[in-house]
Design a protein around this motif. Sequence first.
Motif, short mmCIF file in Angstrom:
data_model
loop_
_atom_site.label_atom_id
_atom_site.label_comp_id
_atom_site.label_asym_id
_atom_site.label_seq_id
_atom_site.Cartn_x
_atom_site.Cartn_y
_atom_site.Cartn_z
N SER A 130 0.83 -1.21 0.00
CA SER A 130 0.00 0.00 0.00
C SER A 130 0.86 1.26 0.00
O SER A 130 0.60 2.21 -0.75
CB SER A 130 -0.93 -0.01 1.22
N ASN A 131 1.92 1.24 0.82
CA ASN A 131 2.80 2.41 0.89
C ASN A 131 3.57 2.62 -0.41
O ASN A 131 3.74 3.75 -0.87
CB ASN A 131 3.79 2.25 2.05
N ILE A 132 4.04 1.50 -1.00
CA ILE A 132 4.76 1.61 -2.28
C ILE A 132 3.84 2.18 -3.35
O ILE A 132 4.23 3.07 -4.13
CB ILE A 132 5.31 0.25 -2.71
N SER A 133 2.60 1.68 -3.38
CA SER A 133 1.63 2.19 -4.36
C SER A 133 1.40 3.68 -4.17
O SER A 133 1.34 4.45 -5.14
CB SER A 133 0.31 1.43 -4.23
N HIS A 134 1.28 4.08 -2.90
CA HIS A 134 1.06 5.50 -2.61
C HIS A 134 2.27 6.34 -3.02
O HIS A 134 2.12 7.43 -3.59
CB HIS A 134 0.78 5.67 -1.12
N GLN A 135 3.49 5.82 -2.75
CA GLN A 135 4.69 6.57 -3.07
C GLN A 135 4.87 6.70 -4.58
O GLN A 135 5.36 7.73 -5.07
CB GLN A 135 5.92 5.88 -2.47
N LEU A 136 4.49 5.67 -5.33
CA LEU A 136 4.66 5.71 -6.78
C LEU A 136 3.56 6.51 -7.47
O LEU A 136 3.75 7.04 -8.57
CB LEU A 136 4.67 4.28 -7.35
N LYS A 293 10.77 3.98 11.31
CA LYS A 293 9.81 3.05 10.73
C LYS A 293 9.71 3.31 9.23
O LYS A 293 9.73 4.45 8.78
CB LYS A 293 8.44 3.21 11.38
N ARG A 294 9.56 2.26 8.48
CA ARG A 294 9.50 2.39 7.03
C ARG A 294 8.23 3.11 6.59
O ARG A 294 7.14 2.83 7.08
CB ARG A 294 9.57 1.01 6.38
N PHE A 295 8.40 4.02 5.67
CA PHE A 295 7.32 4.80 5.07
C PHE A 295 6.61 5.71 6.08
O PHE A 295 5.53 6.21 5.81
CB PHE A 295 6.28 3.90 4.40
N TYR A 296 7.23 5.93 7.24
CA TYR A 296 6.56 6.78 8.23
C TYR A 296 6.56 8.22 7.75
O TYR A 296 7.59 8.77 7.36
CB TYR A 296 7.26 6.69 9.59
N ARG A 297 5.40 8.82 7.78
CA ARG A 297 5.25 10.23 7.41
C ARG A 297 4.59 10.96 8.56
O ARG A 297 3.49 10.62 8.98
CB ARG A 297 4.41 10.37 6.14
N SER A 298 5.26 11.97 9.05
CA SER A 298 4.73 12.74 10.17
C SER A 298 3.59 13.65 9.71
O SER A 298 3.65 14.25 8.63
CB SER A 298 5.85 13.59 10.79
N ARG A 299 2.58 13.78 10.55
CA ARG A 299 1.50 14.71 10.23
C ARG A 299 1.92 16.15 10.46
O ARG A 299 1.21 17.08 10.09
CB ARG A 299 0.25 14.38 11.06
N PHE A 300 3.09 16.32 11.10
CA PHE A 300 3.59 17.67 11.35
C PHE A 300 4.59 18.13 10.29
O PHE A 300 4.97 19.29 10.24
CB PHE A 300 4.29 17.75 12.72
N SER A 301 5.04 17.18 9.44
CA SER A 301 6.08 17.50 8.48
C SER A 301 5.49 18.15 7.23
O SER A 301 4.42 17.78 6.76
CB SER A 301 6.84 16.23 8.07
#
Length: 347
Positions: A130-136, A293-301
Motif C-alpha cells: 500500500s505504501n509503495i503504491s502510494h509513493q509511486l 519506521k518504514r514509510f513513516y510520514r509525520s502529520r507535522f512535516s
Amino acid sequence: MKIIANREIKYLFYAIVGVVGSFCLLTEIGVWFLSRNLRALILIFILFLLLLLMVLGLCYRYFSRQNRMLENAVDQINAFLDGDIDARIACDEEGEIYRLFHSVNTLAAVLSAQASNENREKEFLKNTISNISHQLKTPLAALNIYNGLMQEEVKCISDIQEFASLSEKELDRMETLVQNLLKITKLDAGSIVFEKRMENVEELMKDVELHFAYRAKQDRKTLTFTGDDSLMLYCDRDWMMEAIDNIVKNALDHIKEGDFVHIEWRQFSSLIQIQIKDNGCGIHPEDLHHIFKRFYRSRFSKDIQGLGLGLPLAKAIIEEHNGTIEVDSALGEGTIFIINFLIPTKL
C-alpha cells in the motif's frame, strides 16, 4: 461403554478374567482332591469371584479416568484446530501420558507463534505494498501531467526543457524508492555479504562532503566536518557511506537556507561515535519514536518529497555493523543523530 470399545483394553479384561478364572478352577480342583469339602469349594469360588470383581472394578475406574483425559485432550486439540490458539491440554501431573500432553502443548505454542508471525508478515506486506503504491502514485501522476502538457499545450522550447527537468526529478524519485526497497529487502533476507575492513573515518567523511557539497552550495546551506584524522572504523565502506549519506540527506532536507549540518566523529575508551547535528526545525516529540519506521510520514512535516526509507535503511546498515543509532531533537532548535560503534576487543 467407550473404554470397552478399545480393543486392547477389551483384551486386557478378557485376560484378567481368564487368569483369575483359571487360577480359581485350579484351586477348586486341588482343594477337591485334597479335602472333598464342598463348602470349602463354594467359599473359595466366592472369594475368587469377589477378587475378580474388585480387580475388574479398579481397572475399569482407571481406564475410565484415562479415557476422560484423552477425550479432554481431543477436545482441546479440536478447539485449537478450530481457531482457539489458547487451547491447551492440562498436564500438571507426572507420567508418560502427561509428557505426551506437554509435547502437544509445546507444538501448539510453536504453531501459534508461527501463525502469529505469518499474520504480522502478511499485514506488513499489505501495508508495504500500500505504501509503495502510494509513493509511486504521486510521481507517476506528475509524469502524466508533464507528458500531457508537452504533447498538447507546450510549444516553447524553454517550457519543454522545464517540464523535462521536472520529469527527470520524478523519475529520480522513483528510482530512489526502488533502489532503497531493494537494499532493505536484501538486508532483511540476509543476502548481503559485508566486506568489512579498517577504514579511515575522515576519508569516509570527505566522500560524504564531496557528495553533498554542490547541493549545500546551491541551497545556501553549510556543511562542516570535524574529527580525528587518524580514527579507523571496521566497516563495509560502501554500505557505511550509504547509511551516513541517508542521514545527512535527511538533515539537509529539513533545514532552511542559512542553516548548517555539522558532522563530528571521535573515539571514546570503548566506542567510536559519529554525530550528525543540524539547527533546523527539529522533530516533533510525537515522531521521535517512529522516524526509523518504514514509510513513516509525520502529520507535522511539510516535506512532501520524502520516501520514508532513508532513515530505516541507515538504521538497518548500522545495526548490521553492530552499531546503534539514537536521535535527540528539540522543536525550533535542531536535531542530532548519534551513531555508536563498539571497538572490537581481543580477549
